[in-house]
Design an enzyme around this catalytic site. Structure first.
Site, PDB file in Angstrom:
ATOM      1  N   SER A   1       0.838  -1.194   0.000  1.00 14.43           N
ATOM      2  CA  SER A   1       0.000   0.000   0.000  1.00 14.43           C
ATOM      3  C   SER A   1       0.869   1.239   0.000  1.00 14.43           C
ATOM      4  CB  SER A   1      -0.888   0.013   1.244  1.00 14.43           C
ATOM      5  OG  SER A   1      -1.890  -0.951   1.125  1.00 14.43           O
TER       6      SER A   1
ATOM      7  N   SER B   1      -6.941  -4.873  -4.404  1.00  9.71           N
ATOM      8  CA  SER B   1      -6.466  -3.721  -3.636  1.00  9.71           C
ATOM      9  C   SER B   1      -6.097  -4.221  -2.260  1.00  9.71           C
ATOM     10  CB  SER B   1      -7.548  -2.662  -3.547  1.00  9.71           C
ATOM     11  OG  SER B   1      -8.544  -3.095  -2.653  1.00  9.71           O
ATOM     12  N   CYS B   2      -6.004  -3.340  -1.293  1.00  9.41           N
ATOM     13  CA  CYS B   2      -5.463  -3.776  -0.006  1.00  9.41           C
ATOM     14  C   CYS B   2      -6.499  -4.441   0.869  1.00  9.41           C
ATOM     15  CB  CYS B   2      -4.790  -2.622   0.701  1.00  9.41           C
ATOM     16  SG  CYS B   2      -5.884  -1.666   1.718  1.00  9.41           S
ATOM     17  N   ILE B   3      -7.751  -4.127   0.690  1.00  7.76           N
ATOM     18  CA  ILE B   3      -8.742  -4.663   1.620  1.00  7.76           C
ATOM     19  C   ILE B   3      -9.966  -5.148   0.833  1.00  7.76           C
ATOM     20  CG2 ILE B   3      -9.631  -2.346   2.033  1.00  7.76           C
ATOM     21  CD1 ILE B   3     -10.232  -3.309   4.923  1.00  7.76           C
TER      22      ILE B   3
END
Lengths: 415, 102
Positions: free
Chosen positions: A297, B100-102
């Protein structure tokens, strides 16, 4: 005398200056940091500025305050990096020679990448909140907005702080409720991904938030253009979404200096070894934070964890030792869910966000992947942590650079 | 979980993506395409080849990447893999869904 030069005095660059000034022998190494801007912004605060939760004063300070003594701080525009001759060219023909270079030039929004976005309606009814100017303009708009269709939109991945758009939608729900006008606002979340949450575990644990708050989802939407005359966004499959107020996260790209130097990928991010943070093409150039192409991220917490590992690797490089490929993509983020609550997530390259406690296994006090007021207090306290500990390179107690697997419920993770 | 595709047993996740790329074969790809109502042509295979190249270099896939690939333009990409082309193309190519991250 040898030269170590850091490009960029944002979160990552400032942290590296603070770490390295303590580690490098001053008689042998001269440390220089270059950044053309005077102001250091607390970027996580841009999420709160539009809703009048933070004031403008709370999100900016003079950058000079955070550059330690013993580091030469040059406030000039960087024209180009010339890796072949180990030089950085600055404006007005100045040159900086380096033995080691650290690229920390971050990422910027690029609204010009989408037709019609950065047009006559930019900052009229189309806004970003990833810049100080955008967040402030949006605050002024929201103060007087009478309601209608609010579309919160992600242009393309990767973006800095990938959950911020979702947090924005949650906070908007609270904001309009508090103003007594929630029934006049229709909130839609538009994403190029398969959902607001894309990982099975997080989707299962968190999808209720969208339903509870009445936020609609439009997924797999790859925007082609903004039709600013008719107030709609249109994707490549000709799907249209109408808006009265468009809050978009434009394409995120690495700094233009990376492109000018011919050192970036399609999005101007610098190809970097994901474990050691050495750039793929040059052994004496390292990259950190949002400027890299790492599959982690783009977030301050990631830069913080990277900084500890990069500091070790710079020292190893100087001593001619092999670099450690230790960085595991560790990220740790608070997610605001509105109404004074927040979530906390902890994950890395290989593990998706999990349930459990943080930072003490089995104890907490923070709960992972669950909404709580304590987590919200954590997020609010983080602003102090940022200005006073994080960018000064002070180790945050009990939080390690690589992810701790204790006290987390990995056995429930699918995939 | 295990699934029988093209007479071979392969490991897939709950959404039907292969979890081990080494189990992928052209036949497996064709069967997954078939399940998604797509009949693979030479154009499809060119795109899948490009996706595999990106995957082997660990470069993330994106619509922008497709646009700049020189292999195909976005409109055609949508025509070849209707309704979520990146999702479908990666599933057929046997690699993880872009995330994506989540």
């Amino acid at each position: 005398m040898k030269n170590l030069v850091i490009l960029g005095a944002g979160t990552a660059g400032t942290m590296m200056a603070n770490h390295l000034v303590k580690k490098l022998p001053r008689k042998e190494w001269k440390l220089t940091i270059v950044d053309q801007y005077k102001t250091h912004y607390y970027q996580p605060g841009f999420l709160f500025l539009p809703f009048d939760i933070y004031s403008t004063k709370q999100v900016k300070k003079n950058g000079k305050k955070f550059i330690p003594k013993g580091v030469d701080y040059i406030q000039k525009k960087i024209e180009r990096i010339v890796p072949e001759t180990n030089k950085v060219l600055l404006e007005q023909g100045d040159e900086l020679a380096y033995d080691i270079l650290i690229i920390a030039t971050g990422t910027k929004i690029a609204p010009d990448e989408i037709e019609g976005m950065n047009g006559p309606m930019w900052y009229k009814n189309i806004f970003d909140f990833y810049t100080y100017e955008g967040a402030k303009a949006l605050r002024d708009k929201l103060r007087e907005w009478k309601g209608g269709k609010l579309v919160v939109h992600i242009t393309e991945m990767p973006i800095k702080c990938p959950v911020a758009p979702l947090e924005f939608a949650f906070l908007a729900d609270s904001y309009f409720k508090n103003k007594g006008m929630r029934d006049q606002v229709d909130i839609t979340f538009v994403t190029p991904l398969g959902g607001a949450f894309t990982k099975p575990k997080a989707t299962k644990a968190l999808h209720y938030l969208l339903e509870e708050k009445g936020i609609k989802e439009v997924t797999d939407f790859n925007i082609e253009r903004v039709d600013y005359e008719n107030n709609k966004i249109i994707d490549y499959a000709d799907t249209e979404v109408e808006y009265d107020l468009l809050v978009t996260v434009p394409t995120n790209m690495g700094d233009a200096v990376i492109e000018r130097s011919g050192m970036g990928d399609d999005l101007n991010f610098v190809p970097t070894n994901k474990g050691s943070l050495q750039t793929t093409d040059y052994e004496n150039i390292f990259a950190i934070g949002d400027a890299t192409n790492l599959p982690a991220s783009k977030a301050g917490s990631v830069a913080h964890f990277e900084a500890e590992i990069l500091t070790d690797n710079i020292l190893r490089y100087i001593q001619g030792q092999p670099l450690k490929e230790e960085f595991d993509g560790h990220a740790n983020c608070f997610i605001e869910t509105g109404n004074g609550k927040a979530l906390l997530i902890d994950f890395n390259y290989t593990h998706e966000p999990v349930e459990g406690t943080f930072p003490f296994p089995g104890v907490g006090p923070l709960q992972l992947l669950k909404e709580s007021r304590t987590n919200h207090m954590g997020k609010m306290a983080f602003r102090w942590v940022y200005w006073n500990l994080l960018i000064k390179g002070v180790h945050i107690p009990f939080v390690s650079a690589t992810m701790n697997e204790k006290g987390k419920h990995f056995e429930e993770v699918t995939q | 979980m295990r699934k029988l595709i093209a007479h071979t047993e392969v490991e897939v996740n709950e959404e039907g993506y292969l979890t081990d790329f080494s189990q992928w074969t052209k036949e497996v790809g064709e069967c997954i395409a078939d399940e998604n109502g797509i009949c693979l042509t030479d154009r499809h295979w060119e795109v899948i080849e490009y996706i595999h190249e990106k995957y082997s270099c660990e470069e993330p896939l994106s619509i922008r990447g497709i646009k700049k690939s020189g292999v195909i333009d976005i409109k055609e990409f949508y025509k070849l893999f209707p309704g979520g082309p990146l999702k479908k193309a990666t599933m057929i190519a046997g690699i993880p869904k872009p995330k994506s991250c989540i």
